[in-house]
Design a protein around this motif. Structure first.
Motif, PDB file in Angstrom:
ATOM      1  N   UNK A  56       0.853  -1.193   0.000  1.00  0.00           N
ATOM      2  CA  UNK A  56       0.000   0.000   0.000  1.00  0.00           C
ATOM      3  C   UNK A  56       0.891   1.247   0.000  1.00  0.00           C
ATOM      4  N   UNK A  57       1.053   1.900  -1.153  1.00  0.00           N
ATOM      5  CA  UNK A  57       2.101   2.910  -1.308  1.00  0.00           C
ATOM      6  C   UNK A  57       1.861   4.193  -0.510  1.00  0.00           C
ATOM      7  N   UNK A  58       2.950   4.964  -0.351  1.00  0.00           N
ATOM      8  CA  UNK A  58       2.931   6.193   0.461  1.00  0.00           C
ATOM      9  C   UNK A  58       2.824   7.426  -0.436  1.00  0.00           C
ATOM     10  N   UNK A  59       2.336   8.522   0.120  1.00  0.00           N
ATOM     11  CA  UNK A  59       2.336   9.806  -0.586  1.00  0.00           C
ATOM     12  C   UNK A  59       3.651  10.520  -0.285  1.00  0.00           C
ATOM     13  N   UNK A  60       4.264  11.099  -1.336  1.00  0.00           N
ATOM     14  CA  UNK A  60       5.490  11.880  -1.157  1.00  0.00           C
ATOM     15  C   UNK A  60       5.129  13.369  -1.173  1.00  0.00           C
ATOM     16  N   UNK A  61       5.714  14.114  -0.216  1.00  0.00           N
ATOM     17  CA  UNK A  61       5.390  15.532  -0.046  1.00  0.00           C
ATOM     18  C   UNK A  61       6.546  16.407  -0.509  1.00  0.00           C
ATOM     19  N   UNK A  62       6.202  17.455  -1.276  1.00  0.00           N
ATOM     20  CA  UNK A  62       7.215  18.399  -1.770  1.00  0.00           C
ATOM     21  C   UNK A  62       6.786  19.829  -1.413  1.00  0.00           C
ATOM     22  N   UNK A  63       7.789  20.773  -1.482  1.00  0.00           N
ATOM     23  CA  UNK A  63       7.469  22.160  -1.129  1.00  0.00           C
ATOM     24  C   UNK A  63       6.494  22.773  -2.125  1.00  0.00           C
ATOM     25  N   UNK A  64       6.745  22.555  -3.412  1.00  0.00           N
ATOM     26  CA  UNK A  64       5.916  23.191  -4.433  1.00  0.00           C
ATOM     27  C   UNK A  64       6.082  22.417  -5.736  1.00  0.00           C
ATOM     28  N   UNK A  65       5.369  22.865  -6.754  1.00  0.00           N
ATOM     29  CA  UNK A  65       5.441  22.206  -8.065  1.00  0.00           C
ATOM     30  C   UNK A  65       6.868  22.223  -8.614  1.00  0.00           C
ATOM     31  N   UNK A  66       7.668  23.235  -8.229  1.00  0.00           N
ATOM     32  CA  UNK A  66       9.059  23.324  -8.721  1.00  0.00           C
ATOM     33  C   UNK A  66       9.863  22.078  -8.372  1.00  0.00           C
ATOM     34  N   UNK A  77       0.974  18.596 -18.603  1.00  0.00           N
ATOM     35  CA  UNK A  77       0.602  19.996 -18.342  1.00  0.00           C
ATOM     36  C   UNK A  77      -0.550  20.120 -17.345  1.00  0.00           C
ATOM     37  N   UNK A  78      -1.466  19.145 -17.381  1.00  0.00           N
ATOM     38  CA  UNK A  78      -2.611  19.255 -16.451  1.00  0.00           C
ATOM     39  C   UNK A  78      -2.148  19.196 -14.997  1.00  0.00           C
ATOM     40  N   UNK A  79      -1.003  18.549 -14.732  1.00  0.00           N
ATOM     41  CA  UNK A  79      -0.517  18.510 -13.347  1.00  0.00           C
ATOM     42  C   UNK A  79      -0.146  19.913 -12.894  1.00  0.00           C
ATOM     43  N   UNK A  80       0.482  20.671 -13.807  1.00  0.00           N
ATOM     44  CA  UNK A  80       0.822  22.066 -13.461  1.00  0.00           C
ATOM     45  C   UNK A  80      -0.453  22.880 -13.203  1.00  0.00           C
ATOM     46  N   UNK A  81      -1.445  22.676 -14.052  1.00  0.00           N
ATOM     47  CA  UNK A  81      -2.704  23.426 -13.892  1.00  0.00           C
ATOM     48  C   UNK A  81      -3.349  23.095 -12.540  1.00  0.00           C
ATOM     49  N   UNK A  82      -3.327  21.824 -12.153  1.00  0.00           N
ATOM     50  CA  UNK A  82      -3.898  21.441 -10.850  1.00  0.00           C
ATOM     51  C   UNK A  82      -3.095  22.088  -9.719  1.00  0.00           C
ATOM     52  N   UNK A  83      -1.758  22.062  -9.838  1.00  0.00           N
ATOM     53  CA  UNK A  83      -0.915  22.640  -8.791  1.00  0.00           C
ATOM     54  C   UNK A  83      -1.152  24.146  -8.691  1.00  0.00           C
ATOM     55  N   UNK A  91      -4.604  18.132  -2.272  1.00  0.00           N
ATOM     56  CA  UNK A  91      -4.739  17.433  -3.543  1.00  0.00           C
ATOM     57  C   UNK A  91      -3.469  16.647  -3.849  1.00  0.00           C
ATOM     58  N   UNK A  92      -3.626  15.329  -4.057  1.00  0.00           N
ATOM     59  CA  UNK A  92      -2.513  14.436  -4.399  1.00  0.00           C
ATOM     60  C   UNK A  92      -2.700  13.968  -5.836  1.00  0.00           C
ATOM     61  N   UNK A  93      -1.612  14.026  -6.629  1.00  0.00           N
ATOM     62  CA  UNK A  93      -1.697  13.523  -8.004  1.00  0.00           C
ATOM     63  C   UNK A  93      -0.810  12.286  -8.159  1.00  0.00           C
ATOM     64  N   UNK A  94      -1.284  11.317  -8.928  1.00  0.00           N
ATOM     65  CA  UNK A  94      -0.507  10.101  -9.208  1.00  0.00           C
ATOM     66  C   UNK A  94       0.096  10.236 -10.608  1.00  0.00           C
ATOM     67  N   UNK A  95       1.431  10.060 -10.676  1.00  0.00           N
ATOM     68  CA  UNK A  95       2.207  10.293 -11.901  1.00  0.00           C
ATOM     69  C   UNK A  95       3.224   9.167 -12.072  1.00  0.00           C
TER      70      UNK A  95
END
Ligand code: TXA
Ligand code: MG
Length: 346
Positions: A56-66, A77-83, A91-95
């Protein structure tokens, strides 16, 4: 227990994490059990502390989209739009995963879940740690997610290195998870960003059948976590949904026949249930918010479920909103999961 409003304590939390330790940190959704996402042995300790199955995988947390390139690759591109719309936020995105992320984080799979949390203390720790942080909810697997530092302590004391107390979490249920590796995108878990809001950016979004408990299609759930009975107290739970009159008639009937019941109810139900509580010592009544106020319900739900569980009741009835609009979808989903999809529709 460290305090998130003391800079020295935030620095201490970051230093523990830099040295390979585990610290529970506040987010706007629920507390997360954070550790260096790039260190395989740290990630293994996260699973062990929670008693969580390694698939059961974990969510990874980052400071920002950068910083997303540290975690994912082939980012659309839609990931940037969501961010731009919701980060930092629930909001968590799977990539597709970046090879730098160990397979232990992603349950061995080729995709990774990533989000940027909206809490100043978490952001400060990310800054000081200088690495992406893996952080599942900081509860024992199968318990409701923790929305206060005390909940974390109840579950994980002795198994982790520290808790950074940032007060009660604002949203109170976990982030929305949406997969961008499927076409169309797929809602894997409803949360603080609603399906309607996602439609505005993504157009059509499929809802994973596991969200509503419809596993009859025979499909494997898109999110491995959905197959586990999550968010659940130890006593059996029934969701009670319907018009106020019918739902209250059902509650009164169940309460009369079995006094060892805890009722997690809307504030509006107290007028009926309050007097009953005075008559029966065994009846536990726990309001979790107004049925008109989805923010209050999501904020209060997990604390109420923990209180119900701690009351020693033989079973728990939870008043469940009928609506699936906006944040109500997340509240309904968490109640139904706690109830293993046992719902009395009246
Ligand atoms: O609000 C939140 O998201 C909190 C805070 C701490 O950030 N975290 C959280 O993590 O709820 P956790 O581990 O309790 O839930 C993560 C969910 C699980 O249902 C898991 O199966 C799913 O996300 N997930 C993680 N990686 C995935 C992936 N690569 N593909 C599909 N689902 C994934
Ligand atoms: Mg969790």
């Amino acid at each position: 227990m460290l305090k998130s409003d003391l800079p020295a304590d935030v620095a201490r939390a970051a230093s523990i994490i830099r040295q390979g330790g585990l610290v529970a940190l506040p987010t706007e959704t629920v507390y997360g059990l954070a550790g260096n996402a790039l260190d395989t042995s740290v990630v293994q300790r996260i699973y062990a502390a929670k008693g969580r199955p390694s698939d059961n995988p974990l969510i990874v947390h980052v400071r920002s989209f950068d910083d997303i390139g540290q975690v994912a690759q082939d980012v659309p591109d839609v990931a940037r739009a969501l961010a731009e719309g919701w980060w930092p936020g629930p909001l968590t995105v799977v990539l597709p995963k970046n090879p730098a992320i160990p397979g232990e984080v992603t349950g061995g799979g080729p995709t990774v879940a990533v989000r940027s949390p909206d809490h100043p203390a978490f952001q400060q720790v990310l800054d000081a740690a200088g690495v992406p942080l893996a952080a599942p909810s900081a509860n024992t697997a199968g318990k409701p997610s923790p929305t206060t530092a005390r909940h974390v302590w109840e579950d994980l004391r002795g198994k982790i290195d520290a808790v950074l107390d940032g007060g009660p979490c604002r949203v109170g249920v976990e982030s929305t998870v949406v997969s961008l590796v499927t076409d169309p995108p797929r809602l894997l878990r409803p949360g603080g960003v609603s399906l309607e809001e996602l439609w505005d950016v993504l157009g059509y979004v499929e809802v994973d059948p596991a969200v509503s408990g419809d596993m009859t299609s025979g499909e494997a759930p898109g999110s491995p976590g959905m197959k586990y009975r999550h968010y659940a107290p130890a006593a059996p739970v029934t969701a009670v949904t319907g018009t106020p009159v019918n739902a209250l008639r059902y509650l009164l009937d169940r309460v009369e026949n079995n006094p060892d019941v805890a009722v997690v109810c809307f504030d509006e139900d107290l007028g009926f249930l309050g007097p009953l509580r005075e008559e029966s010592d065994d009846l536990v009544v726990i309001p979790y918010g107004s049925q008109e106020d989805p923010d209050a319900l999501s904020h209060g739900l997990f604390e109420a479920l923990r209180t119900a569980d701690g009351s020693g009741a033989d079973y728990i009835l939870v008043r469940c909103p009928e609506s699936n609009d906006g944040l109500y979808r997340a509240v309904r989903n968490r109640i139904l999961k706690a109830a293993a999809f046992q719902e009395a529709v009246l």
